[in-house]
Scaffold this active site. Structure first.
Site, PDB file in Angstrom:
ATOM      1  CG  HIS A 182      45.472  41.597  40.028  1.00  0.00           C
ATOM      2  ND1 HIS A 182      44.133  41.912  39.969  1.00  0.00           N
ATOM      3  CD2 HIS A 182      45.651  40.549  39.176  1.00  0.00           C
ATOM      4  CE1 HIS A 182      43.539  41.099  39.115  1.00  0.00           C
ATOM      5  NE2 HIS A 182      44.434  40.272  38.627  1.00  0.00           N
ATOM      6  N   GLY A 193      32.608  40.606  46.208  1.00  0.00           N
ATOM      7  CA  GLY A 193      32.950  41.920  45.683  1.00  0.00           C
ATOM      8  C   GLY A 193      33.742  41.931  44.395  1.00  0.00           C
TER       9      GLY A 193
END
Length: 229
Positions: free
Chosen positions: A104, A171
């Site tokens: 990203h 996570g």
């Protein structure tokens, strides 16, 4: 040497003080995605987008790698490791992981608003509103994959995932696509460990119900011992 692919999301950096995307507090809770993280926002709210990522850059600058980042880097003692991360922070780099794919984008870089392959390093300083790329003179923008934009490194990540002998997921809610589809490219015989306090919504994974900083180090210790025989 066995290939270990580590796929991380915002939860791996939460214990370093970086707000998670879906958390109830922190940076994201105070802003709408539509206002700060879309191509349309960049056009309609340019200064607001720059302000938002300047604020995020300051947040990352204050953070330090936690025990999960450090343990993931330590995997390289026994494995050929690639970290595929949804995070835009540089905590994996600072923990000394050597092969990282940022799906990203990266908060420490800017890019041309015309050609995202033209990047410049900004480090942790604030971006000015009128900064331009030296090559094409376009206004610079955060080197971030906004919602609605293609994920250029997804093809590379898929290739890496298909080569994995071990997969560790840390996570991430596995709800942000296309990144969440990465597990579908792992061979069926490959063990997939998921470290997250929340039970996974996918089958066939070995769930370690703990936070990243508490759950990853003992998993890494065990995998290294097994690898060394």
């Amino acid at each position: 040497m066995k290939k270990c692919v580590v796929f991380t999301g915002s939860g791996v950096s939460a214990e370093s003080g970086i707000a998670t995307f879906r958390g109830d507090s922190g940076t994201w809770a105070k802003h709408r995605i539509e206002d700060v993280c879309t191509p349309e926002a960049l056009v309609k709210n340019y200064t607001g987008v720059i302000d938002f990522y300047n604020m995020r850059r300051r947040e990352v600058a204050k953070a330090m790698p936690n025990d999960a980042h450090k343990a993931i880097a330590r995997l390289e003692e026994g494995f050929d490791v690639t970290v595929v991360t949804q995070n835009i922070d540089d905590l994996h780099e600072r923990a000394l992981s050597s092969d990282i794919i940022h799906l990203h984008g990266e908060i420490t870089k800017l890019c041309s608003s015309r050609d995202k392959s033209l990047t410049v390093n900004i480090g942790f300083r604030d971006q000015g509103y009128d900064e331009r790329h030296p090559k094409d003179n376009s206004l610079l923008r955060p080197f971030i994959v906004f919602f609605g934009e293609a994920v250029p490194l997804m093809t590379k990540a898929v290739e890496v995932a298909s080569q994995a002998d071990i997969m560790i997921v840390v996570g991430t809610s596995l709800q942000v696509y296309p990144a969440a589809s990465l597990l579908g490219y792992v061979r069926r015989d490959v063990p997939i460990y998921l470290v997250d306090p929340v039970a996974p919504r996918v089958d066939g994974v070995i769930h370690i119900a703990d936070t990243a900083a508490k759950g990853v180090p003992p998993l890494v210790d065990r995998l290294l011992v097994e690898q060394r025989g």
